[in-house]
Design an enzyme around this catalytic site. Sequence first.
Site, PDB file in Angstrom:
ATOM      1  NE  ARG A  71      -2.402  -1.131   3.598  1.00  0.00           N
ATOM      2  CZ  ARG A  71      -1.925  -0.289   4.480  1.00  0.00           C
ATOM      3  NH1 ARG A  71      -1.985   1.017   4.269  1.00  0.00           N
ATOM      4  NH2 ARG A  71      -1.375  -0.688   5.599  1.00  0.00           N
ATOM      5  CE1 TYR A 199       0.442  -6.043  -1.953  1.00  0.00           C
ATOM      6  CE2 TYR A 199      -0.660  -4.046  -1.256  1.00  0.00           C
ATOM      7  CZ  TYR A 199      -0.170  -5.301  -0.978  1.00  0.00           C
ATOM      8  OH  TYR A 199      -0.309  -5.816   0.286  1.00  0.00           O
ATOM      9  CE  LYS A 208      -6.251  -3.084   4.924  1.00  0.00           C
ATOM     10  NZ  LYS A 208      -6.481  -3.583   6.271  1.00  0.00           N
ATOM     11  CG  HIS A 228      -7.504  -2.169  10.446  1.00  0.00           C
ATOM     12  ND1 HIS A 228      -6.214  -1.707  10.507  1.00  0.00           N
ATOM     13  CD2 HIS A 228      -7.464  -3.256   9.646  1.00  0.00           C
ATOM     14  CE1 HIS A 228      -5.428  -2.481   9.778  1.00  0.00           C
ATOM     15  NE2 HIS A 228      -6.151  -3.424   9.253  1.00  0.00           N
ATOM     16  CB  SER A 250       1.030  -3.878  10.304  1.00  0.00           C
ATOM     17  OG  SER A 250       1.897  -2.796  10.428  1.00  0.00           O
ATOM     18  CB  CYS A 252       0.415  -6.585  16.721  1.00  0.00           C
ATOM     19  SG  CYS A 252       1.343  -5.100  17.112  1.00  0.00           S
ATOM     20  CG  ASP A 279      -7.866  -6.470   7.435  1.00  0.00           C
ATOM     21  OD1 ASP A 279      -7.032  -6.130   8.290  1.00  0.00           O
ATOM     22  OD2 ASP A 279      -7.974  -5.899   6.336  1.00  0.00           O
ATOM     23  NE  ARG A 373      -0.155  -8.473   2.226  1.00  0.00           N
ATOM     24  CZ  ARG A 373      -0.818  -7.831   3.184  1.00  0.00           C
ATOM     25  NH1 ARG A 373      -1.986  -8.273   3.611  1.00  0.00           N
ATOM     26  NH2 ARG A 373      -0.315  -6.764   3.745  1.00  0.00           N
TER      27      ARG A 373
HETATM   28  C1  OXD Z   1      -3.133  -4.083   6.171  1.00  0.00           C
HETATM   29  C2  OXD Z   1      -3.694  -5.265   5.490  1.00  0.00           C
HETATM   30  O1  OXD Z   1      -2.167  -3.488   5.670  1.00  0.00           O
HETATM   31  O2  OXD Z   1      -4.657  -5.830   6.029  1.00  0.00           O
HETATM   32  O3  OXD Z   1      -3.651  -3.723   7.237  1.00  0.00           O
HETATM   33  O4  OXD Z   1      -3.206  -5.634   4.419  1.00  0.00           O
HETATM   34 MN    MN Z   2      -5.465  -4.759   7.688  1.00  0.00          MN
END
Ligand code: OXD
Ligand code: MN
Length: 588
Positions: A71, A199, A208, A228, A250, A252, A279, A373
Amino acid sequence: MALTTNKAVLDWIDEKAALTQPDRIVWIDGSEAQLEELRAEACSTGELEKLNEEKLPGCYLHRTAENDVARVEDRTFICCERKEDAGPTNNWMAPAEMYAKLNKLYDGAMKGRTMYVIPYSMGVVGSPFAKYGIELTDSIYVVLNMAIMTRVGQAVLDALGDSPDYVKGLHAKAGIDPENRYIVQFPQDNTIMSVNSGYGGNVLLGKKCFALRIATCLGRDEGWMAEHMLILGIQNPAGEVRYLAAAFPSACGKTNLAMLIPPAHYLEKGWKVWCVGDDIAWLRIGEDGRLWAMNPEYGFFGVAPGTNDKSNPNALATTRRGTIFTNVVHNLDDNTVWWEDLDKNPPKNAVDWKGNPWNGQESTEKGAHPNSRFTAPAKNCPCISPEFESPKGVPISAIVFGGRRAKTAPLVYQSRDWDHGVFVGSVMASETTAAAAGAVGVVRRDPMAMLPFCGYNMARYWQHWLDMGGKIAHPPKIFNVNWFRTDDEGRFIWPGFGDNLRVLEWIMKRCYDEVEADETPIGYEPRPEDIDLEGSGVDQETLKGLLSVDKDLWLEDVAAIRDFYVKFGDTLPKTLAGELDALEARLK
Ligand code: OXD
Ligand code: MN
């Protein structure tokens, strides 16, 4: 042929087709036959590679451009009329100016290409909580990923009917030019525009862009919340399932927690954990006065490296069929995939994420991109909740915030009440690790893990949280956890992973008034004897250490929070400023 007579939809598609000038337009009806044709076409052009049908049935490999692997927050914009409405944490440009800039980039961008029209639903089609979107894209990869991540096709158009109430998304790969890459949300027009990227996080617009950035604005206006957060059900030995929603920055272990496997001692007693989402959660007040959460997505877009049989066997099992892998290693010996930490046996005869020959036994370079991913259907997950398809979602007993703090935050604490819980979420932070570029141990504030995902001024978003608290008759209790305290040698003290259930059990007991707690300056903490440590390798003394609160460190944090809050000026809710003062007073 168009799959709808909805004039708002048809007019908008005409307009965007006139701008981008595709050679043809294909409507995605959601049928397996059409998706299969598109997979075959993508394989014939090299956009996808079909993997071993016996070992990984229905699975494919894709590589993005080397400059297009994550991102791009610095190129992500919220375009509303007033800069102040986007707030100090978002990039902003006036809508007219941004439309003018983008229209030049989209002009003729689909010449010689096909425009795919993807009608998709966030949530169960037909549910009163679902929201619909249409994404126009010139990428088959996007179509196939959207068909995993969301519910797509004719049923969505039928449910939309003649209504103009849908989110418009326009994606064009254009030249994958990083200098002209833009991910733009126009909340006032329910419109998303993404250009020059292929991407996932930038181009799967339901995720998102819609389900968080646009949806936060819809939630503010309509009285609900887009967060989130993972959603988890915990089934106790009596067979009762209690649900929580949890937000983490992220790195965690969010996906690991979402698919947690209980420790042996818990499994023997009959505990089970169910994954509702990994997510995103949309939270609404139910008729019973509780907060209900639903996962608007239909699949998981997870980070591959580090996913293995020990860290997350459920995630790994989820990826064994019907999955698209992006930027992982291609093992040529058996036409499967590999990534760092999948196992200790990297393939010798392989191709790395950049498409170059790679020998995992000898190479010092990583074979998979660290942000490689898998896009996998949620229904593949062995612990997917029986409530996953429930149109109204699940009732939430606890909201959990967390972060990675070496010393400050204890293993777990409960906020004093809803407003204090909102304060705890607003100051969420994580320390940087050696895995990321830059200094180690630097505290980054990431309120509610929403810093890059809030579609309007973050301070007003906090006010919305505070306002919601006043409307929920039976609000969830709010907690903070930290699995990452370290000893003097920098080693993690708490085992984490499945053992986190020991903490979640205490959290749930608190929600149902089944256990007492100690009041401390920062909130309520467990009495050490109330956390079940059997089989954890952690003794009560160590647990006491994990629960300790160093007042000096906390006072340093209070000062840092003051600096952070200053950014928001007058928009900072007075309630939060008051919570900070009250925390300081209790610590002193
Ligand atoms: C993020 C994802 O970046 O879920 O939070 O990909
Ligand atoms: Mn996420």
